[in-house]
Motif scaffolding. Sequence first.
Motif, PDB file in Angstrom:
ATOM      1  N   SER A 191     -14.885  11.561  18.127  1.00  0.00           N
ATOM      2  CA  SER A 191     -15.414  12.561  19.058  1.00  0.00           C
ATOM      3  C   SER A 191     -15.080  12.158  20.485  1.00  0.00           C
ATOM      4  O   SER A 191     -14.966  10.963  20.794  1.00  0.00           O
ATOM      5  N   ARG A 235     -17.123  12.732  22.969  1.00  0.00           N
ATOM      6  CA  ARG A 235     -18.367  12.630  23.734  1.00  0.00           C
ATOM      7  C   ARG A 235     -18.303  11.384  24.625  1.00  0.00           C
ATOM      8  O   ARG A 235     -17.981  10.291  24.173  1.00  0.00           O
ATOM      9  N   HIS A 271     -17.401   7.449  16.104  1.00  0.00           N
ATOM     10  CA  HIS A 271     -18.847   7.627  16.066  1.00  0.00           C
ATOM     11  C   HIS A 271     -19.290   7.766  14.611  1.00  0.00           C
ATOM     12  O   HIS A 271     -18.480   8.048  13.724  1.00  0.00           O
ATOM     13  N   THR A 272     -20.579   7.613  14.391  1.00  0.00           N
ATOM     14  CA  THR A 272     -21.163   7.985  13.108  1.00  0.00           C
ATOM     15  C   THR A 272     -22.174   9.105  13.358  1.00  0.00           C
ATOM     16  O   THR A 272     -22.941   9.076  14.325  1.00  0.00           O
ATOM     17  N   LEU A 274     -25.570  11.419  16.892  1.00  0.00           N
ATOM     18  CA  LEU A 274     -24.225  10.875  16.970  1.00  0.00           C
ATOM     19  C   LEU A 274     -24.284   9.526  17.667  1.00  0.00           C
ATOM     20  O   LEU A 274     -24.811   9.416  18.780  1.00  0.00           O
ATOM     21  N   ARG A 275     -23.764   8.474  17.009  1.00  0.00           N
ATOM     22  CA  ARG A 275     -23.806   7.122  17.559  1.00  0.00           C
ATOM     23  C   ARG A 275     -22.398   6.569  17.675  1.00  0.00           C
ATOM     24  O   ARG A 275     -21.643   6.558  16.713  1.00  0.00           O
ATOM     25  N   ARG A 276     -22.061   6.112  18.875  1.00  0.00           N
ATOM     26  CA  ARG A 276     -20.748   5.490  19.085  1.00  0.00           C
ATOM     27  C   ARG A 276     -20.747   4.098  18.471  1.00  0.00           C
ATOM     28  O   ARG A 276     -21.698   3.325  18.664  1.00  0.00           O
ATOM     29  N   VAL A 277     -19.688   3.758  17.736  1.00  0.00           N
ATOM     30  CA  VAL A 277     -19.694   2.494  16.999  1.00  0.00           C
ATOM     31  C   VAL A 277     -18.850   1.415  17.666  1.00  0.00           C
ATOM     32  O   VAL A 277     -18.941   0.246  17.281  1.00  0.00           O
ATOM     33  N   ASP A 285     -17.046   0.220  21.658  1.00  0.00           N
ATOM     34  CA  ASP A 285     -16.860   0.493  23.083  1.00  0.00           C
ATOM     35  C   ASP A 285     -15.693  -0.359  23.570  1.00  0.00           C
ATOM     36  O   ASP A 285     -15.841  -1.531  23.888  1.00  0.00           O
TER      37      ASP A 285
END
Length: 304
Positions: A25, A27, A34-35, A43-46, A48
Motif C-alpha cells: 500500500s 499509505r 503492510h498487513t 492496516l499495519r506497516r511491517v 520501515d
Amino acid sequence: MPNTPDALYENYSWSPDGQHIALISNRGGRFAAHTLDVATGDLRRVIDHPYSDVDVAWSPNGKHIALTANTQGQDTNIFVIPAKGGKPQVLSDESGPLDAAAPRWSPEGQRLAFVSWRHGNADIGYWNLEAGAVRRVTNEKWDEEQPAWSPDGTQLVYTVNRDGDVSLAVVDLRSGRRRRLALEPGCHSDPQFTPDGGSIVCAFHNSRRTADLWKLKLPEGSKPSGSSPRWTQLTHSAPADVKPGDFILPQPVRWKAPDGLTIPGLLFEPKGIAKRRPAILYVHGGPSWQTMIVWSPLIQTWLA
C-alpha cells in the motif's frame, strides 16, 4: 482486492490462518508492505526502510513475510520479516545482498526460493533461513525463472528460456538430477505442482497455439527421470475449427553482424515449395528483451 482508500499493488498474500492479508500500500506516501486485519480493517506497516516494496509472500507456517523491494537503480532485494514484528533480514551471500526477486516459500516455511541476477543472467537459488545459507540451484547461460516447490519440498519446477523458447525443468534438490519438459517449442509459464505432486499445471502458447492451461502428468513418484510425461489440455481458448497444424512454428537462427556480434532470430518459412519468396525482416526494438515463440496473428497473416 481489499477495499481501501489507498493505492495497492496487485500482489498480496493471505496469512495461513486467513485472518490477515499481506499487501503493498502507498499509505504514508511510499509503497510499502503492510498487513491488513480482515476482521477490523486495520492496516499495519511491517517494515520501515527507504525503499519501495513491490511484492510480498507470507510463509506457510505463518512465521515470516518475504518482500521484494526496489533498492538501487534496477536492482531489487528480498527482505524477510517476522510476521509479529522484528528486525528484517536481507537475502545475502558471502558477497553481500543479492539482486533478487520472486520469493517463493517452501511448504514447511523454512526455505525461500528466488530468482537472482548476481551472475548476469537469471538464476534460481534458495535461502535456508535456519542455517542462514544460500544454495544456487541453476547455473546455465540461459535465463531460469518462475520457481515453484513440490508439495513435499524435494523438487523445484521452473522455466528455462533458450533463444525465446521457454520450456520447463524439474530439479530434484536431493540428487541434483534435472529434466527438461516441453509440450513443444513455445512459451511455458507460471508452472505449479498439483497438491498430490504427481502433475504440473502451466500456461502455454506458441506461434500455432493460443494461450491455454495444460497439465503435465509426471512419471510415477514425480521424479525427474523415467517414462515420458503426458500432456492434457485443460482450457480451449481458440475456436474448435482453429487447428495448430494450420500455422507455422519458427526455427531459431543466428548470424554475424558486421561488427562480429552474433544476432539471434526466428525464421518463419511459409508452407509449400517456391523458387523465390519475398522476405520480411521484423526487428525487435529491445533494448533488453527478445522476440519469443508466441502466438502472433500478425506473423501468421504474413505467412498465409
